[in-house]
Every structure is written in C-alpha cells, then in structure tokens.
Scaffold this active site. Structure first.
Site, PDB file in Angstrom:
ATOM      1  N   ALA A 137     -66.412 -54.051  19.555  1.00 44.97           N
ATOM      2  CA  ALA A 137     -66.522 -54.841  20.782  1.00 44.97           C
ATOM      3  C   ALA A 137     -65.507 -55.973  20.837  1.00 44.97           C
ATOM      4  CB  ALA A 137     -67.942 -55.417  20.892  1.00 44.97           C
TER       5      ALA A 137
ATOM      6  N   ASP B  54     -69.399 -49.639  16.199  1.00 48.00           N
ATOM      7  CA  ASP B  54     -69.465 -50.476  17.409  1.00 48.00           C
ATOM      8  C   ASP B  54     -68.247 -51.397  17.351  1.00 48.00           C
ATOM      9  OD1 ASP B  54     -70.028 -52.223  19.448  1.00 48.00           O
ATOM     10  OD2 ASP B  54     -71.995 -52.855  18.699  1.00 48.00           O
TER      11      ASP B  54
END
Ligand code: LMR
Length: 394
Positions: free
Chosen positions: A210, A208
């Site tokens: 971000a 992930d």
C-alpha cells in the site's frame, strides 16, 4: 430486523480521526490516519494527477460501464509497476478494485472460494482491517510474531519459526514494504528466505503493498514481491494507489494473482470477475483512468515519480529530525529506530497511558498502540512531539 444487530466496536484509526476533528485546540497535532501531508499540513493533489484529470475531462466521451475487472490498461500498468519483469506475464492476472481495501477483500474472497478451510497468517501486529476483512469473509486466521519491542526491529527468528508451521492450503499475508503499524521492514535476505520457506512448506504468499515508493524507492519497495514471484508457483498481491498517487478518496487499487499455469491464471481472473460483480459490480473508473494515463505517459510518469520521491525524502528528513531531537534532549540513542524505520509509520512503544496523556494534555493524536504517522509532522511538529514525549516520560 435491525434490533438484532450489536453495536460494532469502533475502528480505532477512524475513531481517532473523528476525535481529532472534534478537538477545538488550535495547536493539536494529527499523527493518526495514514494520509501524507506536506510541510504546511496539506494533502495536495499530485501535479501528474491534476494533469491527467485535465486531459481525461477534455477527452472523455462516455461514462458507460468498463468491466467488473476494470480497465485492462490500468491492470497491465499496475502489474508492471509492482512485478516488473520478475514473473512470466502468462501466469499473471489483475483486476482493478476500489482501493487497496477492495483488492484485499476480493482476494480474501478468492482464497475462500478456492480453499474454504484456508488459514491466513497475519503479522502481529498488523493493519486492524486485515482481521476485520478475514472475519467478514469467514476465513480463519493465525498470527506470526513480527516486531521486537526491545529493538523496534523485525524479530525475524520468531517470525520464521512460526511460519515454519504453515503448510499447503495456508496463506501468509506479508506487508510488501513500509510495515503498518511498526515501520520495521524485512530485508532482501529475509524475503529470499521466506520465498524458500514458501516453496519448502507449500504455503501461498499474499502481499499487501500500500506504500510503494514511500520506503526506499519505487523499485526497492517492490523487491519483496519480485523476489517471491521469481521463486514461488503462486502468490497474491493487493496493491493500493491511495498513498503513492494520493488519490485516497477515488478508491484505486488492484488485485493480482500469480498462478502456477496460464490456465490457473485464467481461472483466477474469471473468479475475480465474478466476485467483483457480486460485490460492487464494476469498480469506479476515474482514479484508475488517471493512474493508467500517468503510468503509460513517459512525461507524466517521470513527473509523478519525481514528486513521489520528494515526498519519500521529506519523510526521511522528518525521521532523522525526530530521532536527532530526541537524542539531543535525552542523551540517548534509544530513539534511533525512528531513522531506521521506513514509510509513514513507526510504532513508538509508548504505553496506553502515555498515549492518552499525549492526546488529553498535549493535543498530540496517535493510534492507541502508539503508532505515529511521520508525514503528519513538520519542523514545528518535531519540537512539539519531542517536548510532549519527554513530558510524559517516554
Ligand atoms: C491507515 O492505516 O491509517 C491507513 O491505511 C488508512 C486506513 O484506512 O486505515
């Protein structure tokens, strides 16, 4: 039919934002939700985004559908931004998604479709929505230790020993950079070791990412993904443009898969298309079109990277400023972790009672686990936070 529903538990990040908005005190300090703010406390639209939007508005001639997997110019540009040339293009596929959250959801559903019994390993602690999405998709999860509360650094030995139990069919979710909520990050040596462990044990890494560009720089922050991509046969990546392009409400994200063969990559892409179709049919276009334009236009890209870099450097200055202020007030180097951490967040290690007193008595809002958003500070905010932390005995 709705009587059968239960009241869901509040999302602790969004609930804190609501409490902050309802607080009438003028000098309240918002260190909650992960949104970048400038010295004046504003979340501005980046110059390159404004210019790309101006050009889009002038040139756009239709609002017809794009495709369930979005705009291929955006997908290709995002693969380049995240993977660089670390993996062969014929094994990489991407699908535009509504935000990093949409990309995570799509990829979790892809995992569930491919391997119904898969276990997803989550860092403890992690972004609370990771668990929420996995539960909703119906995937099992386990946790691996990540953070050492004593040193405020990564407890890599404990993490490695837990992940040594993961095997084929398991998926290990890792934060690509700027770990949320702790701010403590893996080194390139750690990433190389995890890549070797993934190959040895046969689990699939799922990154992930971000906050690319908020930690050590755009290229540096993608190192973990690239180290893995150079070794493992397959991996997944959910990328968000919310923070590094500051297009939060436009919902711009990208789901990416590296597959063991071009044929498997085609299967992954076709299934991402089907899952997008049954979830949101087509992703929103506007924000992704602006991002694609910026990444593909050398002048806009240079300007975007420069503005992003100034945001990153401001967060580093705030980090050292806060660590220095606490050191000066307490004569202790016990707060130097703030300067070592990277990204928007640091987990302070304050008790729930201290967090509550900070909010109630001092108007300082942080998440209940004592995560602060560094970008919510400015010079005056550093003084206020330092005084409030000392007042509550932190
Ligand atoms: C956060 O962790 O504060 C951000 O990722 C915003 C969110 O949606 O929770």
């Amino acid at each position: 039919m709705f009587e059968t529903l239960q009241t869901p538990p509040p999302d602790k990040i969004l609930a804190l934002s609501a409490a902050f908005r309802a607080d009438p005190r003028a000098d309240k300090l918002d260190l909650g939700v992960g949104v970048y703010k400038d010295e004046a406390g504003a979340t501005v639209i980046l110059r390159a985004v404004k210019e790309a939007e101006r050009r889009l508005l002038a040139a756009q001639s239709t609002k017809t559908y794009v495709a369930p997997t979005g705009d291929e110019a955006f997908n290709a540009a995002m693969l380049g931004l995240v993977f660089g040339d670390a993996a062969p293009k014929d094994r990489l596929r991407a699908a535009q998604a509504p935000g990093g959250g949409g990309a995570l959801r799509l990829l979790c559903e892809l995992i569930h479709r491919a391997e119904r019994g898969a276990t997803v390993w989550l860092s403890d602690p992690t972004w609370p929505n990771h668990q929420g999405i996995l539960r909703q998709v119906g995937l099992q999860f386990r946790t691996y230790p990540y953070f050492d509360p004593a040193t405020r650094d990564v407890d890599y030995d404990a993490m490695r020993s837990a992940l040594s139990e993961a095997g084929p069919g398991d998926v290990v979710l890792l934060h690509g950079c700027c770990h949320n909520p702790t701010g403590a990050n893996l080194t390139p040596e750690h990433w190389r070791d995890i890549a070797a462990l993934a190959v040895d044990r046969g689990f699939t890494p799922f990154v992930d990412i971000a906050y690319q560009g908020f930690g050590d720089g755009l290229e540096e922050d993608a190192q973990g993904v690239r180290i893995l991509a150079a070794s493992v046969p397959e991996m997944l990546v959910a990328a968000s443009c919310s923070k590094n392009f500051a297009v939060y409400r436009e919902r711009v994200g990208c789901a990416m898969a590296l597959a063991a063969s071009p044929e498997a990559a085609d299967l992954a892409k076709a299934n991402m298309g089907l899952l997008a179709r049954v979830n949101w049919s087509m992703p929103p276009d506007h924000g992704a079109a602006a991002v694609a334009m910026i990444l593909n236009d050398p002048e806009l890209r240079t300007d975007w990277a420069a503005e992003l870099e100034s945001m990153r450097l401001r967060m580093l200055t705030l980090r050292t400023g806060l660590a220095d202020a606490l050191r000066a007030r307490t004569n202790s180097d016990g707060y130097d972790f703030l300067a070592r951490h990277r990204g928007m967040f640091s987990l302070l290690g304050a008790t729930p009672e201290q967090v509550e007193t900070l909010r109630e008595a001092h108007g300082v809002y942080m998440i209940g686990d004592s995560r602060i958003n560094i970008a919510g500070l400015n010079a005056a905010g550093i003084d206020r936070l330092t005084q409030a932390l000392i007042a509550v005995g932190f």
